[in-house]
Design an enzyme around this catalytic site. Structure first.
Site, PDB file in Angstrom:
ATOM      1  N   ILE A 177      -2.639   2.276   6.935  1.00  0.00           N
ATOM      2  CA  ILE A 177      -3.744   2.164   6.018  1.00  0.00           C
ATOM      3  C   ILE A 177      -5.069   2.479   6.576  1.00  0.00           C
ATOM      4  CG2 ILE A 177      -4.830   0.529   4.390  1.00  0.00           C
ATOM      5  CD1 ILE A 177      -2.014  -1.468   4.896  1.00  0.00           C
TER       6      ILE A 177
ATOM      7  N   ALA B 149      -9.251   3.294   4.961  1.00  0.00           N
ATOM      8  CA  ALA B 149     -10.279   3.594   3.729  1.00  0.00           C
ATOM      9  C   ALA B 149     -10.790   4.829   3.874  1.00  0.00           C
ATOM     10  CB  ALA B 149     -11.362   2.345   3.938  1.00  0.00           C
ATOM     11  N   VAL B 150     -10.108   5.729   2.801  1.00  0.00           N
ATOM     12  CA  VAL B 150     -10.378   7.213   2.959  1.00  0.00           C
ATOM     13  C   VAL B 150     -11.826   7.672   2.261  1.00  0.00           C
ATOM     14  CG1 VAL B 150      -7.858   7.475   2.666  1.00  0.00           C
ATOM     15  CG2 VAL B 150      -9.298   7.425   0.667  1.00  0.00           C
TER      16      VAL B 150
ATOM     17  N   GLU C 228      -8.816   7.342  -4.985  1.00  0.00           N
ATOM     18  CA  GLU C 228      -9.422   7.391  -3.537  1.00  0.00           C
ATOM     19  C   GLU C 228      -8.714   8.328  -3.096  1.00  0.00           C
ATOM     20  OE1 GLU C 228     -10.107   2.377  -3.830  1.00  0.00           O
ATOM     21  OE2 GLU C 228      -8.227   3.199  -2.927  1.00  0.00           O
ATOM     22  N   GLN C 229      -7.333   8.644  -3.130  1.00  0.00           N
ATOM     23  CA  GLN C 229      -6.616   9.655  -2.506  1.00  0.00           C
ATOM     24  C   GLN C 229      -7.122  10.973  -2.985  1.00  0.00           C
ATOM     25  OE1 GLN C 229      -2.410   9.290  -1.281  1.00  0.00           O
ATOM     26  NE2 GLN C 229      -2.585   7.352  -1.130  1.00  0.00           N
TER      27      GLN C 229
ATOM     28  N   HIS D  89       0.833  -1.116  -0.068  1.00  0.00           N
ATOM     29  CA  HIS D  89       0.049  -0.121   0.026  1.00  0.00           C
ATOM     30  C   HIS D  89       0.739   1.218   0.166  1.00  0.00           C
ATOM     31  CE1 HIS D  89      -4.243  -1.412   0.469  1.00  0.00           C
ATOM     32  NE2 HIS D  89      -3.674  -2.411   0.691  1.00  0.00           N
TER      33      HIS D  89
END
Length: 176
Positions: free
Chosen positions: A124, A126-127, A91-92, A75
């Site tokens: 890590i 989940a954003v 995602e970021q 990751h």
């Protein structure tokens, strides 16, 4: 960032895939770890979308600590200014981590370094649905955890991330 609309796959199509095709479609769901999809393919025929998700997660759970650690280490660091996989980049970016204020970039770099130094793998989370301030708050809270608690937390976050990615490919994972 370009618009992204994923192809959705039905169970008949998934069950009809050979291993190479299955890995080509699902190999990126677990960050840079196509071995997960390769192992999950053995669980065919899948009875539901939820069964696909469970098979992928079970491949990670049964892989052993070293392989799990390698998955965590695959990751990217949050807010890092380096090339990311398609999933991670999207995602970021959506979480506001790729548009940088210099202070936030420096803070994330420091938190990433401290976290990796303490635990030996990247932070890590989940954003999805989180803003940069909440992500930084979680970073600080989790730096206080033990290694075992944080290893388990990161695996749980990997499963959440995979779940979001699989929703794009499968639709409702409770159907079937």
């Amino acid at each position: 960032m370009q618009d992204y609309s994923p192809v959705r796959y039905g169970l008949d199509e998934i069950n009809g895939m050979d291993q190479d095709a299955f890995v080509a479609v699902f190999g990126g769901v677990f960050e840079d770890s196509p071995w997960v999809a390769g192992a999950a393919w053995q669980s065919r025929p899948f009875k539901s979308n939820a069964h696909v998700v469970e098979a992928l997660c079970e491949a990670v759970r049964s892989a052993g600590r070293q392989r799990q650690l390698a998955l965590l280490c695959a990751h990217p660091e949050l807010g890092a200014r380096k090339p990311l996989t398609g999933y991670s980049a999207r995602e970021q970016d959506k979480a506001g981590l790729q548009q940088g204020q210099d202070e936030r970039v420096a803070l994330l770099a420091d938190l990433n370094r401290r976290y990796r130094d303490k635990f030996g793998f990247p932070f890590i989370i989940a954003v999805k649905g989180l803003d940069p301030d909440r992500i930084i708050e979680c970073f600080r809270e989790r730096l206080e955890h033990s290694l075992e608690d944080e290893f388990a937390e990161c695996l749980g976050q990997v499963f959440r991330i995979a779940g979001f990615r699989l929703e794009e490919l499968l639709g409702d994972v409770d159907e079937g």
